[in-house]
Design a protein around this motif. Structure first.
Motif, PDB file in Angstrom:
ATOM      1  N   ILE A  86       0.734  -1.078   0.173  1.00 50.35           N
ATOM      2  CA  ILE A  86       0.014   0.044   0.065  1.00 50.35           C
ATOM      3  C   ILE A  86       0.999   1.417   0.039  1.00 50.35           C
ATOM      4  CG2 ILE A  86      -1.766   1.118   1.367  1.00 50.35           C
ATOM      5  CD1 ILE A  86      -2.453  -1.391   2.506  1.00 50.35           C
ATOM      6  N   PRO A  87       0.910   2.331  -0.902  1.00 48.54           N
ATOM      7  CA  PRO A  87       1.953   3.265  -1.093  1.00 48.54           C
ATOM      8  C   PRO A  87       1.527   4.201  -0.135  1.00 48.54           C
ATOM      9  CG  PRO A  87       0.254   3.234  -2.862  1.00 48.54           C
ATOM     10  CD  PRO A  87      -0.096   1.992  -2.055  1.00 48.54           C
ATOM     11  N   LEU A  88       1.979   3.839   1.132  1.00 49.53           N
ATOM     12  CA  LEU A  88       1.484   4.858   2.260  1.00 49.53           C
ATOM     13  C   LEU A  88       2.790   4.440   3.273  1.00 49.53           C
ATOM     14  CD1 LEU A  88      -1.867   4.473   4.144  1.00 49.53           C
ATOM     15  CD2 LEU A  88      -0.706   6.452   3.033  1.00 49.53           C
ATOM     16  N   GLU A  89       3.299   5.674   3.591  1.00 45.93           N
ATOM     17  CA  GLU A  89       4.380   5.491   4.832  1.00 45.93           C
ATOM     18  C   GLU A  89       3.710   5.787   5.915  1.00 45.93           C
ATOM     19  OE1 GLU A  89       8.437   7.329   3.882  1.00 45.93           O
ATOM     20  OE2 GLU A  89       8.359   5.762   2.106  1.00 45.93           O
ATOM     21  N   VAL A  90       3.766   5.006   6.953  1.00 45.22           N
ATOM     22  CA  VAL A  90       2.875   5.276   8.283  1.00 45.22           C
ATOM     23  C   VAL A  90       4.155   5.387   9.413  1.00 45.22           C
ATOM     24  CG1 VAL A  90       1.237   4.075   9.696  1.00 45.22           C
ATOM     25  CG2 VAL A  90       1.262   3.581   7.456  1.00 45.22           C
ATOM     26  N   VAL A  91       3.724   6.775   9.760  1.00 46.59           N
ATOM     27  CA  VAL A  91       4.999   7.116  10.706  1.00 46.59           C
ATOM     28  C   VAL A  91       4.390   7.371  12.133  1.00 46.59           C
ATOM     29  CG1 VAL A  91       6.432   9.223  11.478  1.00 46.59           C
ATOM     30  CG2 VAL A  91       6.482   8.248   9.136  1.00 46.59           C
ATOM     31  N   LEU A  92       4.783   6.740  13.053  1.00 47.47           N
ATOM     32  CA  LEU A  92       4.498   6.922  14.444  1.00 47.47           C
ATOM     33  C   LEU A  92       5.591   7.532  15.204  1.00 47.47           C
ATOM     34  CD1 LEU A  92       2.521   4.742  16.969  1.00 47.47           C
ATOM     35  CD2 LEU A  92       4.510   5.774  17.606  1.00 47.47           C
ATOM     36  N   ARG A  93       5.080   8.650  15.927  1.00 46.70           N
ATOM     37  CA  ARG A  93       6.111   9.452  16.823  1.00 46.70           C
ATOM     38  C   ARG A  93       5.842   9.422  18.325  1.00 46.70           C
ATOM     39  NH1 ARG A  93       8.724  12.698  12.907  1.00 46.70           N
ATOM     40  NH2 ARG A  93       7.651  12.745  10.850  1.00 46.70           N
ATOM     41  N   GLY A 109      13.193  15.837  20.684  1.00 50.26           N
ATOM     42  CA  GLY A 109      13.319  15.137  21.935  1.00 50.26           C
ATOM     43  C   GLY A 109      12.364  15.624  22.867  1.00 50.26           C
ATOM     44  N   ILE A 110      11.193  16.185  22.657  1.00 51.77           N
ATOM     45  CA  ILE A 110      10.020  16.328  23.532  1.00 51.77           C
ATOM     46  C   ILE A 110       9.130  15.305  23.487  1.00 51.77           C
ATOM     47  CG2 ILE A 110       8.033  18.149  24.359  1.00 51.77           C
ATOM     48  CD1 ILE A 110       9.703  20.059  22.416  1.00 51.77           C
ATOM     49  N   ALA A 111       8.712  14.748  24.739  1.00 57.28           N
ATOM     50  CA  ALA A 111       7.890  13.337  24.550  1.00 57.28           C
ATOM     51  C   ALA A 111       6.534  13.901  24.224  1.00 57.28           C
ATOM     52  CB  ALA A 111       7.928  12.947  26.035  1.00 57.28           C
ATOM     53  N   LEU A 112       5.820  13.186  23.464  1.00 55.51           N
ATOM     54  CA  LEU A 112       4.185  13.454  23.183  1.00 55.51           C
ATOM     55  C   LEU A 112       3.608  13.141  24.136  1.00 55.51           C
ATOM     56  CD1 LEU A 112       4.782  13.028  19.380  1.00 55.51           C
ATOM     57  CD2 LEU A 112       4.584  15.387  20.483  1.00 55.51           C
ATOM     58  N   ALA A 113       2.437  13.775  24.616  1.00 53.72           N
ATOM     59  CA  ALA A 113       1.721  13.160  25.475  1.00 53.72           C
ATOM     60  C   ALA A 113       0.999  11.790  25.052  1.00 53.72           C
ATOM     61  CB  ALA A 113       0.394  14.040  25.640  1.00 53.72           C
ATOM     62  N   GLN A 114       0.507  11.669  23.747  1.00 51.29           N
ATOM     63  CA  GLN A 114       0.044  10.411  23.072  1.00 51.29           C
ATOM     64  C   GLN A 114       0.810  10.322  21.908  1.00 51.29           C
ATOM     65  OE1 GLN A 114      -2.435   8.625  24.081  1.00 51.29           O
ATOM     66  NE2 GLN A 114      -3.022   9.892  25.955  1.00 51.29           N
ATOM     67  N   PRO A 115       1.222   9.192  21.583  1.00 51.49           N
ATOM     68  CA  PRO A 115       2.077   8.929  20.301  1.00 51.49           C
ATOM     69  C   PRO A 115       0.931   9.342  19.093  1.00 51.49           C
ATOM     70  CG  PRO A 115       1.971   6.886  21.558  1.00 51.49           C
ATOM     71  CD  PRO A 115       0.971   7.768  22.504  1.00 51.49           C
ATOM     72  N   ILE A 116       1.871  10.000  17.992  1.00 48.92           N
ATOM     73  CA  ILE A 116       1.112  10.422  17.015  1.00 48.92           C
ATOM     74  C   ILE A 116       1.352   9.603  15.707  1.00 48.92           C
ATOM     75  CG2 ILE A 116       0.943  12.565  15.287  1.00 48.92           C
ATOM     76  CD1 ILE A 116       1.491  14.200  17.745  1.00 48.92           C
ATOM     77  N   VAL A 117       0.127   9.297  14.814  1.00 49.32           N
ATOM     78  CA  VAL A 117       0.468   8.677  13.694  1.00 49.32           C
ATOM     79  C   VAL A 117       0.274   9.428  12.606  1.00 49.32           C
ATOM     80  CG1 VAL A 117      -0.415   6.792  12.281  1.00 49.32           C
ATOM     81  CG2 VAL A 117      -0.386   6.364  14.651  1.00 49.32           C
TER      82      VAL A 117
END
Ligand code: TMP
Ligand code: ASP
Length: 235
Positions: A86-93, A109-117
Motif C-alpha cells: 500500500i503506497p503509504l508511509e505510516v509514521v508513528l512518533r 526530543g520532547i515526549a508527546l503526551a500521546q503517540p502521533i500517527v
C-alpha cells in the motif's frame, strides 16, 4: 531459489521464487537519504539491516502481529510473503524529531503526551507528501476500515517495540512502517524494521540510527552494529 528480479528499491532488491506467493528480499549495501539525493555504498549495511529486521519481525510474528516475514535465508536475504505494498508511509512518533520538529518549529526530543500517527503518500516523484486520512481515502489507498486497522496495528507495534528497545537501553523516538495486502486481501506488516526507518537514542542522547548518515555524524554501520548486538540480548 532466487528467480527473476521483481523490483529494485533503494535499500533492497525483490526476487520471485518458485512459489507464487513467496518472494526473497535481498538487502543492499547502499544508503540513501533525502529521497536518494545523498547516496553511498556502505559495506556491511545490508547484512546488519537484514539481521536486525529478521529478529524484529520474528518477534512481532511471535507476539501475534500479522507480518510478511517467513524466515531469514542468509546474511543479506530473507523469505517474505508476497504482498501488494500500500503506497503509504505510516509514521508513528513518540517524541518530537526530524520533519515534525521542522514543520511545527519545536525542539527535538520532547515526549508527546500521546503517540502521533502520520501518513505520507509513498511517491518519489512527489517527494512523499504529508497527507491525512481523507487524502488516503481520496487517493483510494485504503478504506476507512483499513485505515483504522493500520493505525491500531501501528500503535500495537509501537507498544511492543518501545518495550523491547527500552529493555536494551534505547528510546524509540519514531519510526516508519509499510503495510501490504496478500492474495486474500489481508493486510500484513511488510518492508523492514531497522535503524534505516526508525530513530533510536541511547541514554546519552546519541543517535543510533540513519540520522548518523543523514546528518554526517559518523559511521552508520558502527551504530547499527551496537543496535544489533544489544537486540541479541533479548529473548
Ligand atoms: P521524518 O521525521 O523525517 O518525517 O521521519 C520520521 C521517521 O520515518 C524516522 O524514523 C525516519 C523514517 N523515515 C523513513 O523510514 N523513510 C523516509 O523516507 C523518511 C523521510 C523517514
Ligand atoms: N528513505 C529516503 C531515501 O532513501 C529518505 C530518508 O530515509 O531520509 O532517500
Amino acid at each position: 531459489m532466487k528467480q527473476s528480479l521483481l523490483y529494485s528499491g533503494k535499500a533492497k532488491d525483490i526476487y520471485a521464487t518458485e512459489e507464487d506467493e513467496v518472494i526473497i528480499s535481498c538487502y543492499k549495501d547502499q544508503a540513501t537519504a533525502f529521497n536518494g539525493l545523498k547516496k553511498e555504498e556502505v559495506v556491511g549495511k545490508g547484512r546488519l539491516n537484514n539481521q536486525i529486521s529478521s529478529l524484529i519481525f520474528d518477534k512481532l510474528n511471535r507476539a501475534g502481529i500479522a507480518t510478511h516475514f517467513l524466515e531469514k535465508l542468509s546474511d543479506t536475504e530473507q523469505l517474505n510473503k508476497k504482498v501488494a505494498i500500500i503506497p503509504l508511509e505510516v509514521v508513528l512518533r513518540n517524541y518530537t524529531a526530524g520533519s515534525f520538529s521542522k514543520r511545527f518549529g519545536v525542539a527535538e526530543g520532547i515526549a508527546l503526551a500521546q503517540p502521533i500517527v502520520e501518513f505520507y503518500y509513498k511517491k518519489d516523484e512527489l517527494d512523499d507528501p504529508f497527507i491525512n486520512d481523507e487524502h488516503v481515502a481520496f487517493l483510494n489507498l485504503a478504506t476507512t476500515e483499513e485505515i483504522a486497522y493500520i493505525k491500531e496495528e501501528t500503535r500495537k507495534i509501537n507498544r511492543l517495540l518501545t518495550a523491547w528497545f527500552s529493555d536494551i537501553g534505547l528510546t524509540l523516538i519514531d519510526f516508519k512502517l509499510e503495510f501490504g495486502k496478500d492474495k486474500d486481501g489481508k493486510i500484513l506488516l511488510a518492508d523492514e524494521f531497522s535503524p534505516d526507518n526508525c530513530r533510536l537514542w541511547d541514554a546519552d542522547g546519541n543517535h543510533m540510527d540513519k540520522d548518523v548518515f543523514r546528518r554526517g555524524l559518523g559511521e552508520m554501520t558502527d551504530v547499527y552494529q551496537v543496535v544489533w548486538e544489544k537486540l541479541q540480548e533479548l529473548d
